[in-house]
Design a protein around this motif. Structure first.
Motif, mmCIF file in Angstrom:
data_model
loop_
_atom_site.group_PDB
_atom_site.id
_atom_site.type_symbol
_atom_site.label_atom_id
_atom_site.label_comp_id
_atom_site.label_asym_id
_atom_site.label_seq_id
_atom_site.Cartn_x
_atom_site.Cartn_y
_atom_site.Cartn_z
ATOM 1 N N TYR A 1 -43.123 -54.620 19.893
ATOM 2 C CA TYR A 1 -44.026 -55.178 18.977
ATOM 3 C C TYR A 1 -43.586 -54.694 17.741
ATOM 4 O O TYR A 1 -42.832 -53.982 17.182
ATOM 5 C CB TYR A 1 -45.494 -53.956 19.191
ATOM 6 C CG TYR A 1 -46.669 -54.541 18.681
ATOM 7 C CD1 TYR A 1 -47.414 -55.211 19.573
ATOM 8 C CD2 TYR A 1 -47.153 -54.300 17.400
ATOM 9 C CE1 TYR A 1 -48.458 -56.183 19.134
ATOM 10 C CE2 TYR A 1 -48.085 -55.053 16.896
ATOM 11 C CZ TYR A 1 -48.833 -55.729 17.850
ATOM 12 O OH TYR A 1 -50.267 -56.456 17.673
ATOM 13 N N TRP A 2 -43.762 -55.745 16.855
ATOM 14 C CA TRP A 2 -43.472 -55.749 15.352
ATOM 15 C C TRP A 2 -43.545 -54.777 14.481
ATOM 16 O O TRP A 2 -42.494 -54.212 14.014
ATOM 17 C CB TRP A 2 -43.481 -57.099 14.694
ATOM 18 C CG TRP A 2 -42.650 -58.252 15.632
ATOM 19 C CD1 TRP A 2 -41.659 -58.862 15.341
ATOM 20 C CD2 TRP A 2 -43.059 -58.994 16.444
ATOM 21 N NE1 TRP A 2 -41.217 -59.791 16.051
ATOM 22 C CE2 TRP A 2 -42.303 -59.969 17.072
ATOM 23 C CE3 TRP A 2 -44.203 -58.960 17.558
ATOM 24 C CZ2 TRP A 2 -42.448 -60.897 17.951
ATOM 25 C CZ3 TRP A 2 -44.658 -59.850 18.406
ATOM 26 C CH2 TRP A 2 -43.341 -60.960 18.738
ATOM 27 N N THR A 3 -44.838 -54.402 14.003
ATOM 28 C CA THR A 3 -45.097 -53.705 13.073
ATOM 29 C C THR A 3 -45.587 -52.423 13.495
ATOM 30 O O THR A 3 -47.004 -52.750 13.804
ATOM 31 C CB THR A 3 -45.941 -54.476 11.981
ATOM 32 O OG1 THR A 3 -47.038 -55.020 12.581
ATOM 33 C CG2 THR A 3 -45.268 -55.606 11.485
ATOM 34 N N ARG A 4 -45.232 -51.295 13.491
ATOM 35 C CA ARG A 4 -46.041 -50.301 14.187
ATOM 36 C C ARG A 4 -45.752 -49.173 13.262
ATOM 37 O O ARG A 4 -45.038 -49.060 12.376
ATOM 38 C CB ARG A 4 -45.275 -49.509 15.571
ATOM 39 C CG ARG A 4 -45.082 -50.693 16.345
ATOM 40 C CD ARG A 4 -45.006 -49.934 17.866
ATOM 41 N NE ARG A 4 -43.947 -50.304 18.324
ATOM 42 C CZ ARG A 4 -43.876 -50.677 19.712
ATOM 43 N NH1 ARG A 4 -44.880 -50.078 20.508
ATOM 44 N NH2 ARG A 4 -42.902 -50.960 20.672
ATOM 45 N N PHE B 1 -58.393 -53.837 12.345
ATOM 46 C CA PHE B 1 -56.862 -54.674 12.816
ATOM 47 C C PHE B 1 -56.018 -53.841 13.571
ATOM 48 O O PHE B 1 -55.069 -53.303 12.960
ATOM 49 C CB PHE B 1 -56.353 -55.260 11.520
ATOM 50 C CG PHE B 1 -57.152 -55.821 10.439
ATOM 51 C CD1 PHE B 1 -57.746 -57.163 10.983
ATOM 52 C CD2 PHE B 1 -57.928 -55.450 9.563
ATOM 53 C CE1 PHE B 1 -58.482 -57.976 10.152
ATOM 54 C CE2 PHE B 1 -58.638 -56.153 8.604
ATOM 55 C CZ PHE B 1 -59.175 -57.321 8.964
ATOM 56 N N GLY C 1 -53.715 -53.635 15.856
ATOM 57 C CA GLY C 1 -52.414 -53.853 16.338
ATOM 58 C C GLY C 1 -52.163 -52.846 17.447
ATOM 59 O O GLY C 1 -52.746 -53.025 18.652
ATOM 60 N N PHE C 2 -50.919 -52.468 17.536
ATOM 61 C CA PHE C 2 -50.625 -51.520 18.708
ATOM 62 C C PHE C 2 -51.264 -50.079 18.798
ATOM 63 O O PHE C 2 -51.228 -49.531 19.779
ATOM 64 C CB PHE C 2 -49.026 -51.190 18.803
ATOM 65 C CG PHE C 2 -48.583 -50.734 20.009
ATOM 66 C CD1 PHE C 2 -48.685 -51.834 21.119
ATOM 67 C CD2 PHE C 2 -48.018 -49.637 20.279
ATOM 68 C CE1 PHE C 2 -48.177 -51.662 22.427
ATOM 69 C CE2 PHE C 2 -47.619 -49.323 21.661
ATOM 70 C CZ PHE C 2 -47.504 -50.297 22.388
ATOM 71 N N GLU D 1 -59.169 -55.761 17.899
ATOM 72 C CA GLU D 1 -57.928 -56.752 17.774
ATOM 73 C C GLU D 1 -58.092 -58.114 18.159
ATOM 74 O O GLU D 1 -58.947 -58.210 19.408
ATOM 75 C CB GLU D 1 -56.862 -56.059 18.384
ATOM 76 C CG GLU D 1 -55.567 -56.710 18.356
ATOM 77 C CD GLU D 1 -55.087 -57.015 17.136
ATOM 78 O OE1 GLU D 1 -54.943 -56.242 16.506
ATOM 79 O OE2 GLU D 1 -54.776 -58.296 16.978
ATOM 80 N N THR E 1 -52.517 -58.135 22.706
ATOM 81 C CA THR E 1 -52.528 -56.882 22.000
ATOM 82 C C THR E 1 -53.769 -55.984 22.420
ATOM 83 O O THR E 1 -53.934 -54.791 22.477
ATOM 84 C CB THR E 1 -52.534 -56.975 20.526
ATOM 85 O OG1 THR E 1 -51.684 -57.897 20.065
ATOM 86 C CG2 THR E 1 -52.417 -55.603 19.733
#
Ligand SMILES: [Zn+2]
Length: 489
Positions: free
Chosen positions: A36-39, A98, A100-101, A119, A124
């Motif tokens: 996952y890109w942005t954690r 939002f 995300g993870f 999300e 996700t």
């Protein structure tokens, strides 16, 4: 009233330090579950949430202890909130629109808040269920069941006659690429962006060096493996200068001469210059950015194609010939491009053994294509034939010319993927039956089955990014670079 977060006592530097170490080697283990890109670091999320709820006059040390800031890896431990914090936390709601993870909602849950995570991305959303919902609801029994059913799937695959027919038992990795029919000489040439197979170094020098070398044989390009460990033994003293691997010393010259005499090496595989032996790793013969492919048979440069597939060295707004050829391939016209296996890799006591792929290996790959064709014609719903969405009006893989998801896989990878999807579905049914027999309610049994199937699907996501045609060879470290490796932030 000001919050603790707004006060000067908030230990921002310490939180920053722990947060950055969490993004490095101290990563939470569950992050390995998916790429996952942005954690967001958990400790940072925890400090901000707790700080936003507690009053500014709180004792600084009490805050640090509560969020476990003095621990080497705070995220590995649950927060330790004293009873007096209850009045600040109880009944408080946290909304992450939002999510995300899910780092922020996860820490909200660990602090005992009433959490809602939203999300938009469907995949996700499923990851969020795996991170936030299922562990809380079903606890540790999930670990055992996911492991058990994961093994069951592996066994089913191992014993599947179709899989056995498609793969060798002892091959760990197949390296393949596209072949393009050269518009100059009419023969097939592989397009190879990297000829290195292994280029591994440790503090004592080089440990593993191997590369591919193309060789013309009749009308075909054969791929030879040059494995320097096998030829020279100790390769730690190698020096690499650009594409050249250089060894200096009479003993290397002697060993190489012997290898030539015994037929292990050909004269043109190596250059002997005084007391130096020099191996030259071929340069990539495809450069997508310059729209250029060099034919390994005739040596001519291949540039652009017009709509009819005629080749041009210069063509205004023309497509790169390779892009045109792959588009034709995906449309079912296989006169211009085909898939080809180059090398198979076996593992022996943690070492890699490289062998050229044989004609039979390639025939097996092409055989799988017939099966895939049948499935596509029947409109089998398990083939991922959805269109890849456009990003800023472009496809994410301009050269590959892929428009549908299944085009990210060679036929053999695709058949395996579809089999795993079906097996996961079967596991779902089996788990549900098992739980009903144990006396669970229909609703609970279904949800538990859904949880087990979700974790297995997450494992499948990992399988997919390591087993598709954009997975590549990474010669310096891990050996296999997964499909998303070059896109990470
Ligand atoms: Zn040619």
């Amino acid at each position: 009233m000001k919050t603790f977060l707004e006060s000067l006592k908030f230990p921002v530097q310490e939180v920053n330090r722990k947060s950055s170490s969490e993004k490095g080697p101290g990563r939470p283990p569950y992050w390995e579950m998916v790429f996952y890109w942005t954690r967001k670091p958990l400790v940072g999320a925890r400090a901000v949430i707790a700080g936003a709820l507690l009053p500014e006059d709180l004792d600084e040390n009490l805050f640090k202890v509560a969020i476990r800031l003095s621990s080497r890896t705070p995220h590995r431990e649950n927060p330790q909130t004293p009873a007096e914090f209850a009045k600040y936390f109880e009944g408080k709601k946290l909304l992450d629109p939002f999510a995300g993870f899910g780092s922020i909602p996860l820490e909200g849950l660990r602090l005992g808040l009433d959490v809602t995570a939203v999300e938009l991305l469907p995949t996700t959303y499923i990851f969020l269920k795996a991170v936030l919902e299922y562990p809380k609801k079903f606890g540790k029994s999930l670990i055992k069941d996911v492991g058990r059913w994961g093994e069951w799937i592996t066994e089913q695959l191992k014993n599947d006659p179709e899989i056995r027919e498609l793969y060798d038992d002892d091959v760990a990795v197949y390296i393949g690429t596209w072949e393009i029919k050269c518009p100059h000489c009419g023969r097939w040439t592989p397009a190879i962006g990297n000829f290195w197979l292994a280029r591994v170094k440790d503090n004592k020098g080089y440990k593993r060096l191997a590369y591919m070398k193309p060789e013309k044989n009749g009308d075909e390009v054969e791929i030879k493996v040059i494995d320097l460990n096998e030829i020279l033994g100790d390769i730690s003293k190698a020096k690499i200068d650009g594409n050249e691997i250089i060894f200096e010393g009479e003993n290397y010259v002697k060993t190489v001469k012997e290898a030539i005499r015994s037929g292990k090496l050909k004269q043109n595989d190596v250059k002997i210059d005084g007391n130096k032996v020099i191996f030259k790793v071929p340069s990539a013969n495809i450069e997508s950015r310059r729209s250029q492919l060099t034919c390994l048979m005739c040596g001519n440069v291949i540039k652009y194609a017009d709509e009819n597939g005629n080749h041009h060295m210069k063509l205004k707004n023309g497509d790169f010939y390779v892009k045109f050829a792959l588009r034709k391939y995906h449309e079912g016209d296989e006169h211009f491009a085909r898939q080809r296996l180059l090398v198979k890799v076996k593992i022996d006591e943690r070492d890699l053994i490289f062998e050229p792929a044989t004609r039979e290996d390639n025939e097996r790959l092409w055989k799988a294509k017939e099966k895939v064709k049948e499935m596509l014609e029947k409109g089998d719903p398990d083939v991922p034939s959805e269109t890849i969405p456009l990003y800023e009006n472009r496809r994410i893989t301009p050269i590959l010319s892929a428009e549908k998801w299944y085009q990210f896989f060679n036929p053999r990878q695709l058949l395996t993927l579809i089999k795993i999807v079906r097996l996961i579905r079967e596991v779902g049914k089996k788990v549900e039956e098992e739980k009903l027999k144990e006396g669970w309610s229909a609703e609970q049994a279904f949800e538990y089955a859904e949880a087990v199937a979700t974790y297995l699907s997450v494992a499948l996501v990992n399988q997919v990014r390591h087993n598709c045609i954009v997975t590549s060879v990474e010669p310096t470290r891990k050996f296999v670079a997964h499909a998303l490796a070059s896109r990470g932030i």
